[in-house]
Motif scaffolding. Sequence first.
Motif, PDB file in Angstrom:
ATOM      1  N   PRO A  78       0.802  -1.223   0.000  1.00 30.03           N
ATOM      2  CA  PRO A  78       0.000   0.000   0.000  1.00 30.03           C
ATOM      3  C   PRO A  78       0.839   1.280   0.000  1.00 30.03           C
ATOM      4  O   PRO A  78       1.831   1.398   0.712  1.00 30.03           O
ATOM      5  N   PHE A  79       0.397   2.229  -0.814  1.00 32.98           N
ATOM      6  CA  PHE A  79       0.978   3.562  -0.874  1.00 32.98           C
ATOM      7  C   PHE A  79      -0.172   4.555  -0.724  1.00 32.98           C
ATOM      8  O   PHE A  79      -1.284   4.291  -1.184  1.00 32.98           O
ATOM      9  N   GLY A  80       0.109   5.700  -0.101  1.00 29.76           N
ATOM     10  CA  GLY A  80      -0.943   6.688   0.045  1.00 29.76           C
ATOM     11  C   GLY A  80      -0.414   8.098   0.118  1.00 29.76           C
ATOM     12  O   GLY A  80       0.714   8.333   0.553  1.00 29.76           O
ATOM     13  N   VAL A  81      -1.251   9.021  -0.322  1.00 28.71           N
ATOM     14  CA  VAL A  81      -0.958  10.447  -0.250  1.00 28.71           C
ATOM     15  C   VAL A  81      -2.144  11.118   0.422  1.00 28.71           C
ATOM     16  O   VAL A  81      -3.299  10.862   0.061  1.00 28.71           O
ATOM     17  N   ALA A  82      -1.853  11.954   1.407  1.00 30.65           N
ATOM     18  CA  ALA A  82      -2.897  12.733   2.071  1.00 30.65           C
ATOM     19  C   ALA A  82      -2.360  14.122   2.355  1.00 30.65           C
ATOM     20  O   ALA A  82      -1.157  14.309   2.567  1.00 30.65           O
ATOM     21  N   LEU A  83      -3.249  15.074   2.369  1.00 29.20           N
ATOM     22  CA  LEU A  83      -2.872  16.465   2.612  1.00 29.20           C
ATOM     23  C   LEU A  83      -2.571  16.716   4.087  1.00 29.20           C
ATOM     24  O   LEU A  83      -1.764  17.565   4.427  1.00 29.20           O
ATOM     25  N   SER A  84      -3.186  15.941   4.957  1.00 31.08           N
ATOM     26  CA  SER A  84      -3.111  16.171   6.393  1.00 31.08           C
ATOM     27  C   SER A  84      -2.089  15.265   7.073  1.00 31.08           C
ATOM     28  O   SER A  84      -2.204  14.036   7.010  1.00 31.08           O
ATOM     29  N   PRO A  85      -1.113  15.842   7.767  1.00 31.85           N
ATOM     30  CA  PRO A  85      -0.187  15.010   8.538  1.00 31.85           C
ATOM     31  C   PRO A  85      -0.899  14.177   9.604  1.00 31.85           C
ATOM     32  O   PRO A  85      -0.550  13.013   9.820  1.00 31.85           O
ATOM     33  N   GLU A  92      -1.157   5.440   8.960  1.00 34.30           N
ATOM     34  CA  GLU A  92       0.053   4.641   9.209  1.00 34.30           C
ATOM     35  C   GLU A  92      -0.128   3.728  10.417  1.00 34.30           C
ATOM     36  O   GLU A  92       0.396   2.607  10.428  1.00 34.30           O
ATOM     37  N   ALA A  93      -0.865   4.174  11.416  1.00 34.83           N
ATOM     38  CA  ALA A  93      -1.131   3.326  12.582  1.00 34.83           C
ATOM     39  C   ALA A  93      -2.101   2.201  12.225  1.00 34.83           C
ATOM     40  O   ALA A  93      -2.033   1.114  12.791  1.00 34.83           O
ATOM     41  N   ARG A  94      -2.961   2.435  11.279  1.00 38.92           N
ATOM     42  CA  ARG A  94      -3.993   1.477  10.896  1.00 38.92           C
ATOM     43  C   ARG A  94      -3.462   0.408   9.936  1.00 38.92           C
ATOM     44  O   ARG A  94      -3.903  -0.746   9.988  1.00 38.92           O
ATOM     45  N   ILE A  95      -2.524   0.761   9.058  1.00 40.97           N
ATOM     46  CA  ILE A  95      -2.141  -0.117   7.944  1.00 40.97           C
ATOM     47  C   ILE A  95      -0.663  -0.482   8.024  1.00 40.97           C
ATOM     48  O   ILE A  95       0.205   0.368   7.840  1.00 40.97           O
ATOM     49  N   ALA A  96      -0.405  -1.748   8.277  1.00 39.61           N
ATOM     50  CA  ALA A  96       0.979  -2.226   8.331  1.00 39.61           C
ATOM     51  C   ALA A  96       1.623  -2.106   6.955  1.00 39.61           C
ATOM     52  O   ALA A  96       1.013  -2.420   5.941  1.00 39.61           O
ATOM     53  N   GLY A  97       2.834  -1.608   6.929  1.00 40.63           N
ATOM     54  CA  GLY A  97       3.586  -1.522   5.691  1.00 40.63           C
ATOM     55  C   GLY A  97       3.220  -0.359   4.785  1.00 40.63           C
ATOM     56  O   GLY A  97       3.716  -0.277   3.664  1.00 40.63           O
ATOM     57  N   LEU A  98       2.358   0.525   5.250  1.00 37.73           N
ATOM     58  CA  LEU A  98       1.948   1.661   4.429  1.00 37.73           C
ATOM     59  C   LEU A  98       3.118   2.599   4.187  1.00 37.73           C
ATOM     60  O   LEU A  98       3.815   2.992   5.113  1.00 37.73           O
ATOM     61  N   GLN A  99       3.332   2.945   2.945  1.00 38.06           N
ATOM     62  CA  GLN A  99       4.297   3.983   2.580  1.00 38.06           C
ATOM     63  C   GLN A  99       3.472   5.215   2.255  1.00 38.06           C
ATOM     64  O   GLN A  99       2.775   5.252   1.240  1.00 38.06           O
ATOM     65  N   ALA A 100       3.527   6.196   3.145  1.00 42.84           N
ATOM     66  CA  ALA A 100       2.655   7.362   3.025  1.00 42.84           C
ATOM     67  C   ALA A 100       3.459   8.632   2.843  1.00 42.84           C
ATOM     68  O   ALA A 100       4.592   8.750   3.312  1.00 42.84           O
TER      69      ALA A 100
END
Length: 110
Positions: A78-85, A92-100
Amino acid sequence: MQAAVIQRQYDDLIAQHYDLDPQNVTGNSLKQAVGHLRSEGVLDRSTHSEPLEVLDLGMGTGLFLEKLMAEVQGSVRPFGVALSPRMTEIAEARIAGLQAQVDDAANYAA
């Protein structure tokens, strides 16, 4: 300047309530999206050796990625982009291995 104002609103006001979804609007749309991907055969990775790579632009708190990962038959990268830190921290706490990445999805160029 506009992105900074929106980012602050998401961090300070929206992030803590985002997952509540009292009218189940988000939940229903996520079910439809995952159902569509299932009907297209995207979620069956049993014959693939490589993980399914998923980029969620505007991932928010990661609800879609979490639901998608629960449905995939095989592994997901999983990869993700969000405007909000703050929302990115929740994802990131919810999804193991997330590259955000914290960024404006408008900056994404295919």
